[in-house]
Design a protein around this motif. Structure first.
Motif, PDB file in Angstrom:
ATOM      1  N   THR A 166     117.090  31.435  32.075  1.00  0.00           N
ATOM      2  CA  THR A 166     117.932  31.013  30.961  1.00  0.00           C
ATOM      3  C   THR A 166     119.251  30.450  31.471  1.00  0.00           C
ATOM      4  OG1 THR A 166     116.967  32.788  29.670  1.00  0.00           O
ATOM      5  CG2 THR A 166     118.924  31.742  28.766  1.00  0.00           C
ATOM      6  N   GLY A 191     119.159  27.165  32.929  1.00  0.00           N
ATOM      7  CA  GLY A 191     118.881  26.097  31.969  1.00  0.00           C
ATOM      8  C   GLY A 191     117.432  25.652  31.951  1.00  0.00           C
ATOM      9  N   ILE A 192     116.597  26.321  32.735  1.00  0.00           N
ATOM     10  CA  ILE A 192     115.198  25.887  32.787  1.00  0.00           C
ATOM     11  C   ILE A 192     114.455  26.278  31.516  1.00  0.00           C
ATOM     12  CG2 ILE A 192     113.003  26.222  34.005  1.00  0.00           C
ATOM     13  CD1 ILE A 192     114.684  26.579  36.564  1.00  0.00           C
ATOM     14  N   PRO A 245     115.716  27.104  28.469  1.00  0.00           N
ATOM     15  CA  PRO A 245     116.147  26.345  27.284  1.00  0.00           C
ATOM     16  C   PRO A 245     115.581  24.935  27.273  1.00  0.00           C
ATOM     17  CG  PRO A 245     118.001  27.508  28.240  1.00  0.00           C
ATOM     18  CD  PRO A 245     116.848  27.704  29.172  1.00  0.00           C
ATOM     19  N   MET A 246     115.489  24.325  28.461  1.00  0.00           N
ATOM     20  CA  MET A 246     114.971  22.956  28.533  1.00  0.00           C
ATOM     21  C   MET A 246     113.506  22.910  28.100  1.00  0.00           C
ATOM     22  SD  MET A 246     115.996  19.981  29.279  1.00  0.00           S
ATOM     23  CE  MET A 246     115.171  18.401  29.440  1.00  0.00           C
ATOM     24  N   HIS A 247     112.722  23.851  28.614  1.00  0.00           N
ATOM     25  CA  HIS A 247     111.317  23.928  28.209  1.00  0.00           C
ATOM     26  C   HIS A 247     111.203  24.152  26.705  1.00  0.00           C
ATOM     27  CE1 HIS A 247     109.145  23.798  31.972  1.00  0.00           C
ATOM     28  NE2 HIS A 247     109.974  24.673  32.533  1.00  0.00           N
ATOM     29  N   PHE A 265     113.366  23.508  24.404  1.00  0.00           N
ATOM     30  CA  PHE A 265     113.844  22.348  23.671  1.00  0.00           C
ATOM     31  C   PHE A 265     112.745  21.299  23.543  1.00  0.00           C
ATOM     32  CE2 PHE A 265     115.816  18.107  23.781  1.00  0.00           C
ATOM     33  CZ  PHE A 265     116.516  18.164  22.599  1.00  0.00           C
ATOM     34  N   GLU A 266     112.102  21.010  24.668  1.00  0.00           N
ATOM     35  CA  GLU A 266     111.008  20.019  24.659  1.00  0.00           C
ATOM     36  C   GLU A 266     109.896  20.440  23.697  1.00  0.00           C
ATOM     37  OE1 GLU A 266     109.943  17.189  26.584  1.00  0.00           O
ATOM     38  OE2 GLU A 266     112.073  16.839  27.004  1.00  0.00           O
ATOM     39  N   THR A 267     109.554  21.727  23.755  1.00  0.00           N
ATOM     40  CA  THR A 267     108.474  22.216  22.906  1.00  0.00           C
ATOM     41  C   THR A 267     108.822  22.076  21.430  1.00  0.00           C
ATOM     42  OG1 THR A 267     107.734  23.748  24.593  1.00  0.00           O
ATOM     43  CG2 THR A 267     107.091  24.253  22.346  1.00  0.00           C
ATOM     44  N   ASN A 304     103.019  13.169  26.501  1.00  0.00           N
ATOM     45  CA  ASN A 304     103.617  13.444  25.219  1.00  0.00           C
ATOM     46  C   ASN A 304     102.870  12.894  24.025  1.00  0.00           C
ATOM     47  OD1 ASN A 304     105.790  14.981  24.529  1.00  0.00           O
ATOM     48  ND2 ASN A 304     107.209  13.693  25.679  1.00  0.00           N
ATOM     49  N   TRP A 331     107.357  19.073  30.739  1.00  0.00           N
ATOM     50  CA  TRP A 331     108.151  20.205  30.290  1.00  0.00           C
ATOM     51  C   TRP A 331     107.478  20.835  29.088  1.00  0.00           C
ATOM     52  CZ3 TRP A 331     112.493  22.116  32.633  1.00  0.00           C
ATOM     53  CH2 TRP A 331     113.073  21.326  33.621  1.00  0.00           C
TER      54      TRP A 331
END
Lengths: 283, 254, 275
Positions: free
Chosen positions: C68, C71-72, C74-76, C78-80, C139, C222
């Motif tokens: 967390t 930032g890994i 949150p980034m995952h 966020f993408e999801t 995507n 991601w």
């Protein structure tokens, strides 16, 4: 007055036996129109496939798909795939019923049990069963065990929730009436609470099976080897066999449909629909 | 000795607004085969009192004795008919519903179905023995409920506004039917209603209750010959008398 | 004045009682998790299974924290969520449109109903390989599949909802001079809203389940599904558990924050369903 009431009851009874002609005509019209639409959709697909603007492997023609389906049915491979999938889904579904129904009943009858399990169940519910596939693959390897556990996980929660709310919503009047007629705890449970909760329990079984069916196809894609309808579809992707995929999709759809209509449909018709309890089941 | 003794029965309960006396010091006796009506406006405690007699509620004071024995909890010496049609078990046929009490007693299938069928004959529903409740009209469902409560031969039949949710015409039919059933079976019946005419039509004796707190205000015997004519002068006189007790009589009548 | 003075201590006492009550409720809800955590920890510490496969809670939460802060995670996430919302948005727009059309026009019903009835019962994930085959990896097929799958419950429920609008509402609106457009906007749409919302709720739940799976299959760079799947290769069970926890939390938030709120502000307030 009694006369009117009786005729009313008679028409009520007739409704169940012989459908009136107007209704039958309407359903025939629906079938005809459905046939036309589906025919048109298939023709459009066939036309696009035949123009050759897409590779045949990706967009096979309908005769190709049908031929593949028949070939797979004849050499028994489709049967084997289906049997594997059915074995996994039914095993998991059965476990879910064995665990879910008693737990739901206990939760509804005893406050302590409810207080312990409700938070756990509510927390686990929103985790999609598929998110656990990689973890269970690590723990239990690839094959039947993992897929069955995934199916079980997916199917248990609807079973618990529906049984729980079903038992809670048994009309208190029925309990009073049965109590006044001398039903003891044991009889109250089997003769009143279980049938009274049955619309919910059947709904739960239906939802559970639907979840189980989705879960088994997904789980088989990555956690099964060599056999299973989900595995076939995913494996066919590697070899660009769109015909095998579409043929398997048809079988998956057919089996799911058959269970929904034949198994659960007749279960419902034989019990809650005959008793006129459908409305309470829907809420 | 009277069959039923209601001895200084009270029930109080707490609400956010404070303590409420649902029933206060209700006392009366009942002879065997008597038809008794409890009449009063809503909130007078008549249904509460019936539920205490049925054993669904425990009084906070006083006691009820049936045949000299103190009542605690429900028992098979009392049959109950509620107002709500939903009291029937939807998963059982009319016959299955009526046979339920006998089944609880452990009676064999053939015997209990024979008795249940007789009971259905009593309420003129033998043709519908194999129908499920949702195929029956409201009046028919209530008749099944009466048959069900009589089937295991309780000493007393308790009825909580059983016809209140029916239309006026069906209601008249049902009252006539109930009077017949009472005549044939000689049951002891306690019948709760807020309908004064119904009480005068059915009862040997009417107990008038008034609310805040729920108390017995009067006991009025109805000595009219049966079958009763609701349009006769004596009938209307009795009706007027009851309405006066309930504070609903016109000033002229008073 | 005197009344107020008397009232104050009693209300504050009641508030105090309510806080005590709340603490008790929270404690009661936490207790089962505590039991499960203790059992988990015992199994992990006893090394019934290899520590790599069955990490301790400490390891799981330190991974959760590490990922967390870096930032890994949150980034995952966020993408999801982005994929979820774009897929769902497509499904909502197309689904409601088709559903309403089907209910209002016989021809549309004749055309769409058979197709929808055939396509809907097939588990959404079964389409995944086909979509990957046709649209490649990444995507695009993932979002498309999520939209496709979550569309069906929305179609069905909008269709049923519009058909279930009471005839008396329509008639009384017409009697009060509503034209077709207003009839639709002020009567049919709000009348069908409980069903449409139910459809969206079911659709979002399906979208969520399918998305996690499709992220594993579609080799997206991601996403939480991918994170879990990738972690398996490395035997990083702690990372997997962290990912699963986050997936559960997001699923719960979607349900609690989005749909229960919407329902409370509309249909529950109108008394059309009971909360």
């Amino acid at each position: 007055m009694t006369m009117i009431a009786q005729t009313g009851a008679n028409t009520g009874l007739q409704d169940g036996k012989t459908p009136d002609p107007a209704k039958r005509a309407a359903s025939w019209r629906a079938i005809r129109r459905a046939a036309i639409t589906i025919g048109l959709a298939l023709a459009t697909y066939e036309l696009i496939a035949r123009t050759g603007s897409f590779p045949r492997a990706l967009l096979p023609t309908i005769p190709m798909i049908v031929r593949t389906l028949f070939a797979m049915l004849l050499d028994g491979s489709m049967l084997m795939h289906s049997m594997y999938t059915l074995y996994r889904v039914l095993f998991g579904f059965f476990l879910a019923m064995v665990v879910g129904i008693p737990l739901g009943i206990l939760m509804a009858r005893f406050r302590r049990v409810e207080q312990f399990f409700l938070p756990l169940v509510s927390a686990l519910m929103p985790i999609p069963s598929f998110a656990l596939v990689p973890l269970f693959m690590l723990w239990f390897g690839i094959g039947n065990l993992t897929t069955i556990i995934i199916v079980f996980y997916a199917a248990t929660f609807p079973m618990i929730f529906n049984t729980w709310s079903g038992v809670r919503s048994v009309n208190p009047l029925w309990l009073r009436a049965a109590g006044a007629m001398g039903a003891d705890e044991h009889k109250l449970f089997w003769k009143v609470i279980i049938p009274g909760a049955s619309p919910f329990i059947i709904t739960g079984m239906r939802q559970s099976f639907l979840r189980a069916w989705i879960a088994v196809v997904g789980a088989e894609m990555i956690a099964a080897s060599n056999w299973g309808l989900g595995w076939v579809i995913f494996d066919a992707k590697e070899f660009l066999n769109a015909d095998i995929m579409l043929a398997s999709l048809a079988v998956i759809g057919f089996i799911g449909f058959a269970f929904e209509r034949l198994v659960f449909g007749s279960l419902e018709r034989g019990t809650v629909m005959r008793w006129g309890m459908m409305r309470s089941a829907k809420s | 000795m009277p069959l039923i003794e209601v001895d200084d029965v009270s029930l109080a309960y707490d609400t956010p607004a404070g303590r409420v006396q649902g029933v206060l010091g209700a006392t009366f006796n009942m002879e065997e085969s008597e038809f008794l009506c409890l009449v009063g406006p809503s909130g007078c405690g008549k249904s509460t009192l019936l539920n205490i007699i049925a054993g669904f509620l425990t009084p906070t004071g006083g006691e009820i004795r049936i045949g000299g024995k103190k009542v605690s909890g429900h028992g098979m010496d009392r049959g109950v008919v509620f107002q709500d049609f939903a009291q029937l078990f939807p998963w059982r046929t009319a016959l299955g519903n009526v046979a339920f009490g006998l089944e609880m007693k452990g009676m064999g299938k053939e015997e209990r179905e024979e008795i249940a069928l007789q009971q259905l004959k009593l309420v003129k529903l033998e043709k519908f023995a194999n129908s499920y409740p949702h195929h029956l009209s409201g009046g028919m469902q209530q008749r099944v409920a009466i048959a069900r409560a009589l089937a295991y031969n309780p000493a007393v039949l308790l009825m909580d506004e059983p016809f209140a949710a029916l239309d006026a015409m069906t209601r008249d039919d049902m009252q006539r039917l109930l009077a017949d059933v009472w005549k044939t079976t000689g049951k002891t019946i306690i019948y709760v209603t807020h309908n004064v005419a119904e009480a005068v039509y059915l009862a040997d004796r009417v107990i008038v209750m008034t609310p805040h707190p729920g108390t017995v205000k009067a006991e009025i015997p109805i000595m009219l010959p049966r079958p009763r004519d609701p349009l006769s002068l004596e009938f209307l006189e009795h009706q007027k008398q009851l309405l006066n007790y309930l504070g609903q009589g016109t000033s002229k009548a008073a | 004045m005197q009344d107020a003075a008397v009232a104050t201590p009693s209300t504050s006492a009641r508030a105090g009682m309510r806080i005590g009550e709340n603490i008790r409720v929270i404690g009661r809800n936490l207790f089962p998790f505590l039991v499960v955590a203790v059992i988990w920890e015992i199994i992990a510490r006893l090394e019934v299974f290899s520590r790599r496969l069955f990490p301790t809670l400490e390891e799981i939460f330190s991974s959760l924290y590490r990922l967390t802060v870096a930032g890994i995670l949150p980034m995952h996430a966020f993408e999801t969520v982005l994929r979820l919302l774009s897929g769902f948005a497509i499904a909502a727009v197309i689904g409601v449109t088709i559903g309403v059309l089907m209910a209002r026009s016989r021809r549309a019903e004749d055309i769409f109903l058979p197709l929808v009835s055939i396509l809907a019962p097939i588990p959404g994930l079964a389409y995944a390989p086909l979509f990957l085959l046709w649209f490649g990896l990444g995507n695009f097929p993932a979002v498309l599949l999520v939209g496709f799958v979550s569309m069906f419950p929305i179609i069905f429920n909008s269709w049923t909802g519009v058909k279930a609008v009471k005839e008396i509402w329509v008639r009384s609106a017409q009697a009060m001079g509503a034209d077709d457009k207003r009839l639709f906007r002020y009567v049919i749409l709000p009348g069908a809203l409980p069903y449409i919302l139910t459809g969206m709720r079911l659709g979002l739940a399906q979208a969520w389940r399918v998305l996690v799976a499709v992220e594993m299959l579609a080799a997206v760079p991601w996403g939480l599904g991918w994170l879990i799947f990738g972690a398996r290769e490395m035997l990083n069970t702690d990372v997997m558990m962290a990912g699963i926890l986050l997936i559960g939390v997001i699923g719960l938030l979607l349900e609690k924050l989005v749909f229960e709120k919407i329902e409370r502000y509309t249909v529950v307030r109108w008394g059309m369903i009971t909360a």
